[in-house]
Write an enzyme that holds these catalytic residues in place. Structure first.
Site, PDB file in Angstrom:
ATOM      1  N   TYR A  33     -48.459   5.238 -10.068  1.00  0.00           N
ATOM      2  CA  TYR A  33     -48.984   4.489 -11.211  1.00  0.00           C
ATOM      3  C   TYR A  33     -49.346   3.067 -10.807  1.00  0.00           C
ATOM      4  CZ  TYR A  33     -44.598   1.878 -11.879  1.00  0.00           C
ATOM      5  OH  TYR A  33     -43.518   1.030 -11.724  1.00  0.00           O
ATOM      6  N   LYS A 149     -45.699   3.216  -5.070  1.00  0.00           N
ATOM      7  CA  LYS A 149     -45.482   2.968  -6.501  1.00  0.00           C
ATOM      8  C   LYS A 149     -45.444   4.299  -7.242  1.00  0.00           C
ATOM      9  CE  LYS A 149     -46.878  -0.356 -10.032  1.00  0.00           C
ATOM     10  NZ  LYS A 149     -45.515  -0.776 -10.330  1.00  0.00           N
ATOM     11  N   GLU A 182     -35.245  -6.373  -4.597  1.00  0.00           N
ATOM     12  CA  GLU A 182     -36.191  -6.779  -5.645  1.00  0.00           C
ATOM     13  C   GLU A 182     -35.582  -6.454  -6.988  1.00  0.00           C
ATOM     14  OE1 GLU A 182     -39.794  -4.356  -5.600  1.00  0.00           O
ATOM     15  OE2 GLU A 182     -38.646  -2.615  -4.944  1.00  0.00           O
ATOM     16  N   LEU A 207     -41.428  -3.030  -3.255  1.00  0.00           N
ATOM     17  CA  LEU A 207     -42.836  -2.789  -3.563  1.00  0.00           C
ATOM     18  C   LEU A 207     -43.603  -4.079  -3.270  1.00  0.00           C
ATOM     19  CD1 LEU A 207     -44.893  -0.798  -4.976  1.00  0.00           C
ATOM     20  CD2 LEU A 207     -44.592  -2.260  -6.966  1.00  0.00           C
TER      21      LEU A 207
HETATM   22  N1  PMP Z   1     -41.192  -4.238  -7.838  1.00  0.00           N
HETATM   23  C1  PMP Z   1     -41.094  -3.173  -8.651  1.00  0.00           C
HETATM   24  C2  PMP Z   1     -40.002  -2.186  -8.429  1.00  0.00           C
HETATM   25  C3  PMP Z   1     -42.004  -3.017  -9.718  1.00  0.00           C
HETATM   26  O1  PMP Z   1     -41.921  -1.955 -10.529  1.00  0.00           O
HETATM   27  C4  PMP Z   1     -42.999  -4.001  -9.933  1.00  0.00           C
HETATM   28  C5  PMP Z   1     -43.947  -3.892 -11.099  1.00  0.00           C
HETATM   29  N2  PMP Z   1     -44.909  -2.920 -10.909  1.00  0.00           N
HETATM   30  C6  PMP Z   1     -43.070  -5.090  -9.049  1.00  0.00           C
HETATM   31  C7  PMP Z   1     -42.149  -5.175  -8.014  1.00  0.00           C
HETATM   32  C8  PMP Z   1     -44.118  -6.159  -9.206  1.00  0.00           C
HETATM   33  O2  PMP Z   1     -45.385  -5.660  -8.873  1.00  0.00           O
HETATM   34  P1  PMP Z   1     -46.725  -6.280  -9.498  1.00  0.00           P
HETATM   35  O3  PMP Z   1     -46.692  -7.729  -9.180  1.00  0.00           O
HETATM   36  O4  PMP Z   1     -47.803  -5.556  -8.804  1.00  0.00           O
HETATM   37  O5  PMP Z   1     -46.669  -6.014 -10.965  1.00  0.00           O
END
Ligand code: PMP
Length: 287
Positions: A33, A149, A182, A207
């Site tokens: 996603y 993701k 994270e 991620l």
């Molecule tokens: N880490 C995780 C586990 C996430 O789910 C997200 C949100 N998608 C992020 C980091 C931040 O990613 P982004 O800046 O692309 O929203």
């Protein structure tokens, strides 16, 4: 107004929008996603989201369903159909529908594509950023491939729920060596007492957030020094500031970790300056 979802070529009211019971996304979380910010009637950083989506698909050997141009047409139409001016767009691509069996279907089936969009009042995020949020820490019990993701988010849901029950807004995962990886849906950052930004390298264990990627540029533009290295909860508690990043929360100051105040217990100037400066470094595509 009923919300409209895109499902495999159709735009449908949510009440009638559905995927098959044997969709592999539903059966096995065999799906990936993206969540893209919508701001001032524009999609924010669609190219970076396409790149990450295609990488996630490649890593799982799911076919890329359509061209970026075709995807963009659907993204705009979903956002417009839901009259979203500020909010977010959700895209899910699963391996598709097939009689339930763990191995990939052969021949390959058509991937399932779902998109939804929702409005989120900007003022709400701004009010929260003025206050800052509390985070708790939890052991990182996820699989190793969190760089993909995937929609397999059960540990993330459990962590976020634990945060909520503790009166916090986010949970930071901590690896077996005692370092923060994270957040359950965000990347984690601190600002050291001598003003350096610290965030974990994206090669392993996290991620690669789009907001994180763009913020590295913003930091550069503002002349800030960035150290890509892991930090511990103790270091975060002793830091001048802490914050989280994601497409939905943007730069969100963290004022306490496990109940201990970070800095003076209020949102820090660096986090707020980065939040303010963020959108000048983004790609914006009008709806
Ligand atoms: N880490 C995780 C586990 C996430 O789910 C997200 C949100 N998608 C992020 C980091 C931040 O990613 P982004 O800046 O692309 O929203």
């Amino acid at each position: 107004m009923s919300r409209i979802a895109y499902v495999n070529g159709q735009y449908l009211p949510h009440a009638n929008a559905a995927v098959h019971v044997e969709d592999r996304g539903f059966q096995f979380a065999d799906a990936v996603y993206e969540v893209c910010e919508i701001r001032d009637g524009c999609l924010v950083d669609p190219t970076l989201h396409f790149e990450r989506l295609e990488r996630s698909l490649r890593e799982l050997r799911i076919a890329v369903p359509t061209s970026r141009a075709a995807m963009l047409v659907v993204m705009r139409r979903v956002a417009r159909a839901n009259r979203v001016h500020d909010g977010s767009l959700y895209i899910q691509v699963s391996r598709g529908r097939a009689r339930r069996d763990h191995v990939f279907p052969t021949p390959a089936v058509r991937p399932t594509v779902v998109m939804t969009a929702k409005s989120v009042a900007r003022a709400k995020g701004e009010a929260l950023a003025e206050q800052g949020i509390r985070v708790i820490t939890v052991p990182d019990n996820r699989w190793e491939r969190v760089d993909i993701k995937s929609v397999s988010l059960l540990p993330n849901c459990l962590a976020k729920q634990a945060a909520k029950e503790a009166g916090a807004k986010e949970a930071w995962f901590v690896d077996a060596d005692g370092f923060v990886t994270e957040g359950s849906s965000t990347n984690a950052w601190i600002v050291t007492r001598d003003g350096r930004l610290v965030t974990r390298p994206a090669e392993f264990g996290i991620l690669r957030g789009i907001t994180r990627t763009v913020l590295l540029d913003v930091a550069d533009r503002l002349g800030l020094i960035v150290e890509e290295r892991a930090f511990t909860p103790a270091e975060a508690k002793a830091a001048a500031e802490a914050f989280i990043t994601a497409a939905t929360t943007l730069v969100m100051p963290v004022v306490s970790v496990d109940g201990d105040a970070v800095g003076d217990g209020r949102p820090g100037p660096t986090a707020l300056a980065l939040r303010q400066a963020f959108h000048a470094s983004t790609e914006r595509v009008p709806l």
